[in-house]
Design an enzyme around this catalytic site. Structure first.
Site, PDB file in Angstrom:
ATOM      1  N   THR A  82       0.815  -1.210   0.000  1.00  0.00           N
ATOM      2  CA  THR A  82       0.000   0.000   0.000  1.00  0.00           C
ATOM      3  C   THR A  82       0.849   1.261   0.000  1.00  0.00           C
ATOM      4  O   THR A  82       2.044   1.235   0.306  1.00  0.00           O
ATOM      5  CB  THR A  82      -0.942   0.024   1.226  1.00  0.00           C
ATOM      6  OG1 THR A  82      -0.163   0.074   2.414  1.00  0.00           O
ATOM      7  CG2 THR A  82      -1.840  -1.194   1.249  1.00  0.00           C
ATOM      8  N   ASP A  83       0.203   2.360  -0.347  1.00  0.00           N
ATOM      9  CA  ASP A  83       0.882   3.662  -0.328  1.00  0.00           C
ATOM     10  C   ASP A  83       0.513   4.407   0.959  1.00  0.00           C
ATOM     11  O   ASP A  83      -0.133   3.851   1.849  1.00  0.00           O
ATOM     12  CB  ASP A  83       0.539   4.465  -1.579  1.00  0.00           C
ATOM     13  CG  ASP A  83      -0.948   4.743  -1.733  1.00  0.00           C
ATOM     14  OD1 ASP A  83      -1.705   4.630  -0.735  1.00  0.00           O
ATOM     15  OD2 ASP A  83      -1.371   5.074  -2.851  1.00  0.00           O
ATOM     16  N   GLN A  84       0.887   5.663   1.040  1.00  0.00           N
ATOM     17  CA  GLN A  84       0.644   6.456   2.236  1.00  0.00           C
ATOM     18  C   GLN A  84      -0.848   6.620   2.545  1.00  0.00           C
ATOM     19  O   GLN A  84      -1.238   6.832   3.686  1.00  0.00           O
ATOM     20  CB  GLN A  84       1.301   7.827   2.088  1.00  0.00           C
ATOM     21  CG  GLN A  84       1.308   8.645   3.353  1.00  0.00           C
ATOM     22  CD  GLN A  84       2.094   9.929   3.197  1.00  0.00           C
ATOM     23  OE1 GLN A  84       2.552  10.258   2.107  1.00  0.00           O
ATOM     24  NE2 GLN A  84       2.265  10.662   4.283  1.00  0.00           N
TER      25      GLN A  84
END
Length: 138
Positions: free
Chosen positions: A15-17
């Site tokens: 996942t990203d931020q």
């Protein structure tokens, strides 16, 4: 038409931020789905490689509809969209755990000789695969 299903447990590292799956990770999931479909048809991609044949991606289309988030389970549905004895196009849908469409994609592949990257006929070199793909395609 045969449709293979692969469950993916979304890991934090994917996942990203924002807590959603980073877009490039879907490509890895498509590969997992493709491998599962090939296994469901009774084959192993590694066996093809052991005979000196590779199946590189020659084109890919992907459309993002809805994010999948960390901690969820995604489902990758994979099928043979098109097949002509030389090239194969796999179709994909990635679903959220609620069954909503997250990604729609297609990847096109050709079989080539490992040492030269010259195309080979699946129909000729792998007649069992050919029959299975003909029977499984859309």
């Amino acid at each position: 038409m045969i449709i293979s299903e692969t469950e993916i447990q979304v890991r934090y590292a994917e996942t990203d931020q924002m807590g959603v799956v980073y877009h490039a990770n879907y490509l890895v999931w498509l590969e997992l789905g493709r491998t599962k479909l090939i296994e469901d048809l009774g084959f192993k991609y590694a066996d093809m490689e052991n005979e000196g044949i590779l199946s590189p991606v020659i084109d890919i289309e992907i459309s993002y509809k809805m994010p999948v988030r960390y901690g969820e389970t995604a489902i990758v549905k994979t099928w043979i969209e098109e097949y002509d004895g030389i090239r194969v196009t796999y179709g994909y849908e990635v679903l959220t755990e609620k069954g909503e469409v997250s990604v729609v994609a297609k990847s096109k592949h050709a079989c080539v000789k490992k040492e030269s990257f010259r195309p080979v006929s699946i129909r000729k070199f792998f007649p069992d695969w050919h029959r299975a793909y003909e029977n499984a395609k859309k």
